[in-house]
Design a protein around this motif. Structure first.
Motif, PDB file in Angstrom:
ATOM      1  N   PRO A 262     -10.858  15.835  14.995  1.00 40.71           N
ATOM      2  CA  PRO A 262     -10.636  14.386  15.065  1.00 40.71           C
ATOM      3  C   PRO A 262      -9.545  13.937  14.094  1.00 40.71           C
ATOM      4  N   VAL A 263      -8.856  12.872  14.493  1.00 43.86           N
ATOM      5  CA  VAL A 263      -7.727  12.400  13.693  1.00 43.86           C
ATOM      6  C   VAL A 263      -8.224  11.813  12.378  1.00 43.86           C
ATOM      7  N   ALA A 264      -7.793  12.397  11.292  1.00 43.21           N
ATOM      8  CA  ALA A 264      -8.017  11.886   9.939  1.00 43.21           C
ATOM      9  C   ALA A 264      -9.325  11.120   9.774  1.00 43.21           C
TER      10      ALA A 264
ATOM     11  N   CYS B  88     -11.990   4.027   7.058  1.00 42.82           N
ATOM     12  CA  CYS B  88     -11.471   3.043   6.099  1.00 42.82           C
ATOM     13  C   CYS B  88     -11.540   1.637   6.701  1.00 42.82           C
ATOM     14  N   PRO B  89     -12.364   0.748   6.150  1.00 37.22           N
ATOM     15  CA  PRO B  89     -12.500  -0.596   6.727  1.00 37.22           C
ATOM     16  C   PRO B  89     -11.291  -1.490   6.479  1.00 37.22           C
ATOM     17  N   ALA B  90     -10.440  -1.090   5.527  1.00 30.86           N
ATOM     18  CA  ALA B  90      -9.284  -1.919   5.182  1.00 30.86           C
ATOM     19  C   ALA B  90      -7.984  -1.382   5.768  1.00 30.86           C
ATOM     20  N   GLN B  91      -8.083  -0.302   6.539  1.00 32.16           N
ATOM     21  CA  GLN B  91      -6.898   0.346   7.112  1.00 32.16           C
ATOM     22  C   GLN B  91      -5.858   0.645   6.028  1.00 32.16           C
ATOM     23  N   ALA B  92      -6.361   1.173   4.924  1.00 30.10           N
ATOM     24  CA  ALA B  92      -5.477   1.482   3.797  1.00 30.10           C
ATOM     25  C   ALA B  92      -4.825   2.853   3.928  1.00 30.10           C
ATOM     26  N   ILE B  93      -5.396   3.712   4.787  1.00 26.35           N
ATOM     27  CA  ILE B  93      -4.877   5.072   4.943  1.00 26.35           C
ATOM     28  C   ILE B  93      -4.091   5.147   6.241  1.00 26.35           C
ATOM     29  N   LEU B  94      -2.811   5.346   6.130  1.00 19.97           N
ATOM     30  CA  LEU B  94      -1.933   5.366   7.296  1.00 19.97           C
ATOM     31  C   LEU B  94      -1.520   6.794   7.638  1.00 19.97           C
TER      32      LEU B  94
ATOM     33  N   ALA C 276      -4.179   6.402   0.122  1.00 24.86           N
ATOM     34  CA  ALA C 276      -4.473   4.988   0.344  1.00 24.86           C
ATOM     35  C   ALA C 276      -3.380   4.080  -0.220  1.00 24.86           C
ATOM     36  N   ASP C 277      -3.091   3.035   0.519  1.00 20.22           N
ATOM     37  CA  ASP C 277      -2.144   2.015   0.076  1.00 20.22           C
ATOM     38  C   ASP C 277      -2.825   1.179  -1.012  1.00 20.22           C
ATOM     39  N   PRO C 278      -2.260   1.157  -2.223  1.00 15.11           N
ATOM     40  CA  PRO C 278      -2.901   0.412  -3.322  1.00 15.11           C
ATOM     41  C   PRO C 278      -3.129  -1.061  -3.012  1.00 15.11           C
ATOM     42  N   SER C 279      -2.280  -1.640  -2.173  1.00 18.31           N
ATOM     43  CA  SER C 279      -2.426  -3.062  -1.870  1.00 18.31           C
ATOM     44  C   SER C 279      -3.558  -3.343  -0.885  1.00 18.31           C
ATOM     45  N   ARG C 280      -4.092  -2.279  -0.252  1.00 22.14           N
ATOM     46  CA  ARG C 280      -5.138  -2.468   0.748  1.00 22.14           C
ATOM     47  C   ARG C 280      -6.463  -1.803   0.382  1.00 22.14           C
ATOM     48  N   CYS C 281      -6.418  -0.773  -0.443  1.00 19.84           N
ATOM     49  CA  CYS C 281      -7.635  -0.026  -0.779  1.00 19.84           C
ATOM     50  C   CYS C 281      -8.649  -0.932  -1.485  1.00 19.84           C
TER      51      CYS C 281
ATOM     52  N   ALA D 146      -8.039   3.256 -11.602  1.00 17.88           N
ATOM     53  CA  ALA D 146      -7.105   2.563 -10.706  1.00 17.88           C
ATOM     54  C   ALA D 146      -7.817   1.951  -9.502  1.00 17.88           C
ATOM     55  N   ARG D 147      -9.092   2.339  -9.290  1.00 18.02           N
ATOM     56  CA  ARG D 147      -9.861   1.904  -8.123  1.00 18.02           C
ATOM     57  C   ARG D 147      -9.076   2.178  -6.841  1.00 18.02           C
ATOM     58  N   LEU D 148      -8.713   3.456  -6.699  1.00 16.88           N
ATOM     59  CA  LEU D 148      -7.840   3.852  -5.598  1.00 16.88           C
ATOM     60  C   LEU D 148      -8.119   5.295  -5.189  1.00 16.88           C
ATOM     61  N   MET D 149      -8.103   5.544  -3.875  1.00 20.69           N
ATOM     62  CA  MET D 149      -8.209   6.917  -3.386  1.00 20.69           C
ATOM     63  C   MET D 149      -6.837   7.567  -3.457  1.00 20.69           C
TER      64      MET D 149
END
Length: 207
Positions: A59-61, A67-73, A83-88, A109-112
């Motif tokens: 399965p794709v990623a 990710c509920p915020a669509q932070a991982i593109l 993860a995009d820091p502005s969305r994570c 950083a509260r970031l993946m």
């Protein structure tokens, strides 16, 4: 055009951690390594295993899917980004969803954070830092046909977790006789060969 990716060959890894040191030079996570050199079991073996993001294709990623915020593109080339820091939103769903245990959660950083295949380098035709630094080519960068023509071993991009197969962009290099990386089967084999302390091989077979 042939797709270039990473080929990870544990049989060549000498545990030098040059890949980790090189990964810290990546501009997207300067000073931190997204590559991990795992020491399998120091009581039984000196074997080491370089662990990188496998960039799941089917399965794709899973990390991006949960990710509920669509932070991982995912790039058009199929590279799963960190993860995009502005969305994570620091929910850590991605950490729990990854079948390979790759994403790191930076509490401060509260970031993946994870390997993004040195996207800033590979889009320019350069190798990822880890592959460039590895002295034994345990981490090798190139396309499938080049690997087959130059290297020994069977490159496999199918990992089986029980009933769930996962196809990845990155390849593991296995012995020729293994068609796929079946995690459950390998764990059972290892348990039979190296039973827990105090349990003999005969007892393991009876159980």
């Amino acid at each position: 055009m042939a797709i270039k990716t990473l080929f990870v060959d544990p049989s060549r890894c000498i545990g030098c951690r040059a890949c980790e040191a090189a990964c810290r030079e990546c501009d997207s996570h300067k000073g931190e390594s997204m590559v991990m050199v795992d020491f399998i079991d120091r009581d039984w073996s000196v074997a080491t295993q370089p662990t990188v993001c496998m960039h799941c294709e089917d399965p794709v990623a899973p990390c991006a899917q949960v990710c509920p915020a669509q932070a991982i593109l995912i790039t058009p080339e199929g590279v799963v980004q960190q993860a995009d820091p502005s969305r994570c939103i620091a929910c850590r769903n991605c950490v729990y969803a990854c079948p390979f245990g790759v994403p790191k959660f930076d509490v401060k950083a509260r970031l993946m954070k994870k390997c993004n295949l040195c996207y800033d380098r590979t889009v320019q035709g350069l190798q990822p830092w880890c592959a460039q630094a590895c002295p034994t080519q345990a981490i090798w960068y190139g396309d499938y046909e080049d690997f087959i023509g130059q290297r020994c071993g069977r490159p496999v991009n199918l990992t089986i977790f029980g009933a769930q197969p996962v196809q990845t962009r990155v390849y593991h290099v296995l012995p020729e006789e293994l068609p796929a990386l079946d995690i459950v089967a390998l764990l059972k084999e290892a348990e039979a060969e190296f039973p827990p302390a105090g349990v003999s091989h005969e007892e393991a077979w009876v159980l």
